[in-house]
Design an enzyme around this catalytic site. Structure first.
Site, PDB file in Angstrom:
ATOM      1  N   HIS A  73       0.869  -1.192   0.000  1.00  0.00           N
ATOM      2  CA  HIS A  73       0.000   0.000   0.000  1.00  0.00           C
ATOM      3  C   HIS A  73       0.901   1.236   0.000  1.00  0.00           C
ATOM      4  O   HIS A  73       0.723   2.123  -0.809  1.00  0.00           O
ATOM      5  CB  HIS A  73      -0.946  -0.029   1.210  1.00  0.00           C
ATOM      6  CG  HIS A  73      -1.867   1.163   1.294  1.00  0.00           C
ATOM      7  ND1 HIS A  73      -2.988   1.205   2.074  1.00  0.00           N
ATOM      8  CD2 HIS A  73      -1.822   2.376   0.706  1.00  0.00           C
ATOM      9  CE1 HIS A  73      -3.609   2.377   1.935  1.00  0.00           C
ATOM     10  NE2 HIS A  73      -2.908   3.104   1.124  1.00  0.00           N
ATOM     11  N   GLU A 127       0.885   7.811  -3.599  1.00  0.00           N
ATOM     12  CA  GLU A 127       1.741   7.423  -2.469  1.00  0.00           C
ATOM     13  C   GLU A 127       3.023   8.253  -2.439  1.00  0.00           C
ATOM     14  O   GLU A 127       3.479   8.668  -1.379  1.00  0.00           O
ATOM     15  CB  GLU A 127       2.071   5.922  -2.528  1.00  0.00           C
ATOM     16  CG  GLU A 127       0.853   5.033  -2.290  1.00  0.00           C
ATOM     17  CD  GLU A 127       0.179   5.242  -0.941  1.00  0.00           C
ATOM     18  OE1 GLU A 127       0.866   5.259   0.090  1.00  0.00           O
ATOM     19  OE2 GLU A 127      -1.064   5.402  -0.916  1.00  0.00           O
ATOM     20  N   HIS A 131       3.196  10.599   0.722  1.00  0.00           N
ATOM     21  CA  HIS A 131       4.126  10.070   1.731  1.00  0.00           C
ATOM     22  C   HIS A 131       5.600  10.215   1.318  1.00  0.00           C
ATOM     23  O   HIS A 131       6.423  10.652   2.112  1.00  0.00           O
ATOM     24  CB  HIS A 131       3.805   8.599   1.998  1.00  0.00           C
ATOM     25  CG  HIS A 131       2.416   8.371   2.526  1.00  0.00           C
ATOM     26  ND1 HIS A 131       2.051   8.668   3.818  1.00  0.00           N
ATOM     27  CD2 HIS A 131       1.290   7.903   1.927  1.00  0.00           C
ATOM     28  CE1 HIS A 131       0.765   8.375   4.008  1.00  0.00           C
ATOM     29  NE2 HIS A 131       0.276   7.914   2.868  1.00  0.00           N
TER      30      HIS A 131
HETATM   31  P1  5GP Z   1      -7.422   5.381   6.979  1.00  0.00           P
HETATM   32  O1  5GP Z   1      -8.268   6.476   7.485  1.00  0.00           O
HETATM   33  O2  5GP Z   1      -8.040   4.581   5.873  1.00  0.00           O
HETATM   34  O3  5GP Z   1      -6.796   4.530   8.058  1.00  0.00           O
HETATM   35  O4  5GP Z   1      -6.176   6.086   6.312  1.00  0.00           O
HETATM   36  C1  5GP Z   1      -6.294   6.927   5.193  1.00  0.00           C
HETATM   37  C2  5GP Z   1      -4.924   7.346   4.774  1.00  0.00           C
HETATM   38  O5  5GP Z   1      -4.318   8.175   5.763  1.00  0.00           O
HETATM   39  C3  5GP Z   1      -3.915   6.212   4.568  1.00  0.00           C
HETATM   40  O6  5GP Z   1      -4.026   5.607   3.341  1.00  0.00           O
HETATM   41  C4  5GP Z   1      -2.621   6.944   4.719  1.00  0.00           C
HETATM   42  O7  5GP Z   1      -2.297   7.668   3.563  1.00  0.00           O
HETATM   43  C5  5GP Z   1      -2.934   7.893   5.846  1.00  0.00           C
HETATM   44  N1  5GP Z   1      -2.639   7.277   7.159  1.00  0.00           N
HETATM   45  C6  5GP Z   1      -3.534   6.665   7.991  1.00  0.00           C
HETATM   46  N2  5GP Z   1      -2.911   6.260   9.108  1.00  0.00           N
HETATM   47  C7  5GP Z   1      -1.608   6.609   8.978  1.00  0.00           C
HETATM   48  C8  5GP Z   1      -0.477   6.471   9.817  1.00  0.00           C
HETATM   49  O8  5GP Z   1      -0.511   5.935  10.923  1.00  0.00           O
HETATM   50  N3  5GP Z   1       0.699   6.965   9.334  1.00  0.00           N
HETATM   51  C9  5GP Z   1       0.798   7.560   8.130  1.00  0.00           C
HETATM   52  N4  5GP Z   1       1.991   8.010   7.759  1.00  0.00           N
HETATM   53  N5  5GP Z   1      -0.265   7.723   7.323  1.00  0.00           N
HETATM   54  C10 5GP Z   1      -1.444   7.252   7.731  1.00  0.00           C
HETATM   55  P1  5GP Z   2      -4.053   6.592   1.252  1.00  0.00           P
HETATM   56  O1  5GP Z   2      -5.090   5.749   1.842  1.00  0.00           O
HETATM   57  O2  5GP Z   2      -2.668   6.089   1.128  1.00  0.00           O
HETATM   58  O3  5GP Z   2      -4.168   8.056   1.453  1.00  0.00           O
HETATM   59  O4  5GP Z   2      -4.594   6.541  -0.218  1.00  0.00           O
HETATM   60  C1  5GP Z   2      -5.030   5.500  -0.903  1.00  0.00           C
HETATM   61  C2  5GP Z   2      -5.477   6.166  -2.177  1.00  0.00           C
HETATM   62  O5  5GP Z   2      -4.970   5.421  -3.232  1.00  0.00           O
HETATM   63  C3  5GP Z   2      -6.975   6.228  -2.292  1.00  0.00           C
HETATM   64  O6  5GP Z   2      -7.321   7.409  -2.967  1.00  0.00           O
HETATM   65  C4  5GP Z   2      -7.284   5.039  -3.139  1.00  0.00           C
HETATM   66  O7  5GP Z   2      -8.409   5.219  -3.954  1.00  0.00           O
HETATM   67  C5  5GP Z   2      -6.037   4.932  -3.996  1.00  0.00           C
HETATM   68  N1  5GP Z   2      -5.728   3.539  -4.314  1.00  0.00           N
HETATM   69  C6  5GP Z   2      -5.516   3.103  -5.559  1.00  0.00           C
HETATM   70  N2  5GP Z   2      -5.282   1.779  -5.537  1.00  0.00           N
HETATM   71  C7  5GP Z   2      -5.348   1.384  -4.251  1.00  0.00           C
HETATM   72  C8  5GP Z   2      -5.187   0.122  -3.608  1.00  0.00           C
HETATM   73  O8  5GP Z   2      -4.953  -0.920  -4.215  1.00  0.00           O
HETATM   74  N3  5GP Z   2      -5.309   0.122  -2.260  1.00  0.00           N
HETATM   75  C9  5GP Z   2      -5.576   1.246  -1.545  1.00  0.00           C
HETATM   76  N4  5GP Z   2      -5.667   1.147  -0.221  1.00  0.00           N
HETATM   77  N5  5GP Z   2      -5.739   2.440  -2.129  1.00  0.00           N
HETATM   78  C10 5GP Z   2      -5.628   2.513  -3.466  1.00  0.00           C
END
Ligand code: 5GP
Ligand code: 5GP
Length: 238
Positions: A73, A127, A131
């Site tokens: 991811h 990503e 990040h």
């Molecule tokens: P979710 O709300 O689905 O857990 O996270 C959404 C997005 O927030 C993740 O895909 C990632 O980009 C960022 N994120 C969530 N938790 C963390 C964390 O503990 N550390 C970092 N660096 N990013 C996070």
């Molecule tokens: P994060 O959760 O790291 O902020 O972001 C994930 C983003 O990447 C979301 O906008 C999601 O739609 C996109 N994305 C594209 N492909 C994938 C996948 O295979 N897994 C996840 N978790 N996110 C994906």
């Protein structure tokens, strides 16, 4: 009248103090710019069976159904208090041409499952920009993706689980047995994240592994992500 301009004026003790302060600040700033601006990374690996088996569903990438294995991811810079930086450098846009040699590996082990179906560049761009730009003090774009691929291979998660009799067969397994199987392989306790399938079963969704600031070695997690998994969870087929 005798008059001296500012430049020629002799500096008094107050002037020297200010000058030294400015020099010290200069040294400090240039030094701190060389250091990392985060404490560690999470390498976050996703189980495609769980990503796809939700109400939202998923789309396979244009190259076809990915292997039934953990995919990347992201590699996320983090602070040890649990907070994290994001989108650190709008000037450092994702640049495909820097990773042409890695694309075939990325397609295999960093596949995108989001809809609509696409090659994967959108996911990698997201990503990198969210990040990767926060770890530019230690690695450039090519190194960011290369290190992520190497770390994922080294973690060898599916093999570690299978060796302990934990298989993606839709059966339920003990959370602690999953955690131990991974710890025995990588040497450190991972974080485990679950999601729910449409029937509200809790599934193994993502594994968080901590990595040092060079992005090359696994370390003990300074802080584990908050977990919402029950004691038994489903390892979904893919
Ligand atoms: P979710 O709300 O689905 O857990 O996270 C959404 C997005 O927030 C993740 O895909 C990632 O980009 C960022 N994120 C969530 N938790 C963390 C964390 O503990 N550390 C970092 N660096 N990013 C996070
Ligand atoms: P994060 O959760 O790291 O902020 O972001 C994930 C983003 O990447 C979301 O906008 C999601 O739609 C996109 N994305 C594209 N492909 C994938 C996948 O295979 N897994 C996840 N978790 N996110 C994906």
């Amino acid at each position: 009248m005798h008059c001296r301009n500012k430049e020629n004026k002799k500096m008094g003790p107050k002037g020297w103090f200010i000058l030294k302060l400015l020099m010290f600040q200069g040294l400090f700033i240039s030094h701190s710019q060389e250091q990392e601006d985060f404490d560690f990374f999470y390498l976050v690996l996703q189980w495609p069976g769980a990503y796809c088996d939700t109400k939202r569903s998923c789309c396979y990438p244009t190259s076809g159904k990915p292997a039934a294995d953990f995919g990347i991811h992201g590699l996320w810079p983090n602070y040890k208090d649990g907070t994290y930086p994001s989108n650190c450098n709008p000037d450092s846009e994702f640049d495909k041409s820097q990773i042409t040699d890695l694309v075939s590996s990325l397609k295999k082990t960093w596949p995108t499952l989001a809809c609509p179906s696409n090659e994967g560049f959108k996911f990698w761009k997201h990503e990198w920009e969210k990040h990767g730009t926060c770890s530019e003090s230690v690695m450039d774009q090519h190194e960011y993706f290369e290190n992520s691929l190497k770390l994922r291979d080294r973690a060898n998660l599916l093999q570690a689980l299978t060796n302990s009799g934990i298989k993606p067969d839709d059966r339920f397994y003990d959370l602690e047995k999953i955690r131990k199987a991974i710890k025995d392989e990588i040497g450190f306790t991972p974080g485990i994240e679950c999601n729910k399938d449409p029937e509200r079963n809790d599934q193994l969704h993502q594994i968080y592994i901590c990595v040092d600031t060079s992005g090359t070695e696994f370390i003990k997690c300074p802080i584990l992500p908050r977990e919402r998994c029950p004691s038994r969870l489903q390892f979904a087929k893919f």
